[in-house]
Scaffold this motif. Structure first.
Motif, PDB file in Angstrom:
ATOM      1  N   ASN A  48       0.814  -1.211   0.000  1.00 21.29           N
ATOM      2  CA  ASN A  48       0.000   0.000   0.000  1.00 21.29           C
ATOM      3  C   ASN A  48       0.852   1.269   0.000  1.00 21.29           C
ATOM      4  O   ASN A  48       0.373   2.338   0.380  1.00 21.29           O
ATOM      5  CB  ASN A  48      -0.946  -0.004   1.212  1.00 21.29           C
TER       6      ASN A  48
ATOM      7  N   LYS B 284      -1.804   6.968  -3.839  1.00 24.95           N
ATOM      8  CA  LYS B 284      -2.818   6.540  -2.878  1.00 24.95           C
ATOM      9  C   LYS B 284      -3.121   7.703  -1.954  1.00 24.95           C
ATOM     10  O   LYS B 284      -2.236   8.471  -1.591  1.00 24.95           O
ATOM     11  CB  LYS B 284      -2.309   5.329  -2.088  1.00 24.95           C
TER      12      LYS B 284
ATOM     13  N   PRO C  92       2.158   4.602  -0.680  1.00 27.22           N
ATOM     14  CA  PRO C  92       1.355   5.639  -1.339  1.00 27.22           C
ATOM     15  C   PRO C  92       2.071   6.410  -2.451  1.00 27.22           C
ATOM     16  O   PRO C  92       1.478   7.308  -3.047  1.00 27.22           O
ATOM     17  CB  PRO C  92       0.991   6.559  -0.178  1.00 27.22           C
TER      18      PRO C  92
END
Length: 395
Positions: free
Chosen positions: A289, A305, A291
């Motif tokens: 995840n 993200k 970003p």
């Protein structure tokens, strides 16, 4: 009739002997040898034949003397008055003999009546009338910068049409810190130049060198010819990419849209070609995840993200720059997330007294706490109640 036949037979025999002697001039050694410098003017005195052949005064003319050269090229002639041997034309040693040394032209002195033949030779001595000449005005070498000193590079030879000491003798090269020149004696007698590397090359310091190669003959004074050597230094992958900064800092609001530019990093590689082409990548991505993403060509770091200040206030991103040869450099980027007022205050009731007795001023009715997930000014909370109510707040 018999006498006539006998005379004819003798005449034929003389002709046969004459032909035999003419054809045999290369087989035996010359009894007389004369020497002249090439380019000597026509008509120059060469020899007193009467004296050299041991004949009486006027005997050469009386006996019909003449000189005969191979191929009927009359390089000498007899003076009709003195019978001295003179040059008939200006001689060019290189034209007559090429690279052969010594340059010897055999000839014969023929006396017809009575018949007599003398073997002789004319030696053409060289003069330094040619300078060394290279086949081209420029030659090119490509040498890798990782070449070890001591390496020898053969070069194209110069040519000098002169012979002996007047021919090409040595080579020299313009002063420089990287090379010296050797003159190599070949088995065929010619002399060739060899370039020797003394000090390692560095393409990043000097990608090209130009040197002057000079060929010298042995004349006095010597004559020379030159050519220019262009040396192209080929790159090796001896430089890793280096970032402009070891540490970068950037700030990004937590409500930034996807694709927003955060910061651009830049690395430089001093090598050439693919060895100097840099590509960028995140060095270590532990979280799927993550970003941020980076453009491999431009070094632009962009948001991929949504950020949440309340979750992460900062990130440290490690970037790797890799060149076409596999060498790499690294830097770190600290990205601080800026808070925006995206959270409302939250009120938590701790205690409540209800119902409350009448006529008890300053009685504690309720205890509550207020919090805001934002930070800084966005975290500050002001509590209030309507003025028409019989309550007040105490902090």
């Amino acid at each position: 009739m018999g006498m006539v036949q006998m005379k004819l037979h003798q005449k034929k025999r003389q002709v046969m002997i004459f032909i035999t002697l003419i054809l045999s001039w290369e087989a035996g050694s010359e009894s007389i040898r004369y020497s002249v410098l090439e380019e000597t003017e026509s008509g120059t005195f060469v020899a007193d034949l009467t004296k050299d052949l041991g004949l009486g005064m006027g005997e050469l003319a009386a006996r019909g003397a003449r000189d005969v050269f191979k191929g009927n090229r009359q390089h000498l002639r007899l003076d009709p008055d003195t019978c001295n041997l003179l040059l008939n034309d200006k001689l060019d040693r290189e034209e007559l003999c090429g690279s052969t040394e010594p340059c010897v032209l055999p000839f014969q002195v023929l006396l017809e009546n009575p018949f007599q033949l003398f073997q002789a030779a004319l030696v053409i001595r060289d003069v330094n009338d040619h300078a060394p000449e290279f086949p081209a005005r420029e030659m090119q070498l490509k040498i890798s910068e990782i070449t070890i000193p001591g390496k020898v590079f053969p070069l194209k030879m110069a040519q000098d049409l002169d012979a002996g000491s007047n021919g090409l003798q040595s080579y020299m090269i313009s002063s420089n810190p990287h090379f010296h020149i050797l003159t190599r004696n070949r088995k065929d007698g010619r002399k060739s130049p060899e370039l020797v590397l003394d000090k390692a090359l560095d393409r990043e310091e000097q990608p090209e060198l130009r040197l002057t190669l000079t060929a010298l003959d042995g004349g006095s004074p010597p004559r020379s010819g030159t050519t220019e050597i262009q040396i192209l230094v080929l790159d090796s992958n001896d430089n890793a990419p280096e970032f402009a900064q070891e540490f970068y800092e950037a700030q990004v609001p937590e409500n930034s849209s996807l694709g927003s530019l955060v910061i651009t990093v830049s690395a430089r590689d001093l090598d050439a070609g693919s060895f100097g082409e840099v590509s960028y990548a995140l060095f270590q991505v532990d979280d799927v995840n993550e970003p941020f993403e980076i453009n491999a060509k431009t070094g632009e770091i962009r948001l991929k993200k949504k950020l949440d200040f309340e979750e992460f206030q900062s990130y440290q991103v490690d970037i790797e720059a890799t060149d076409g040869g596999g060498l790499s450099g690294k830097c770190s980027v600290v990205i601080k997330v800026l808070d925006v007022n995206d959270n409302a205050p939250q009120l938590t009731m701790s205690s409540l007294t209800s119902p409350i007795p009448e006529n008890l001023p300053e009685i504690l009715v309720a205890v509550f706490s207020v919090s805001d997930a934002d930070s800084g000014h966005n975290q500050q909370v002001i509590c209030s109640i309507h003025n028409n109510l019989p309550f007040k707040t105490v902090r």
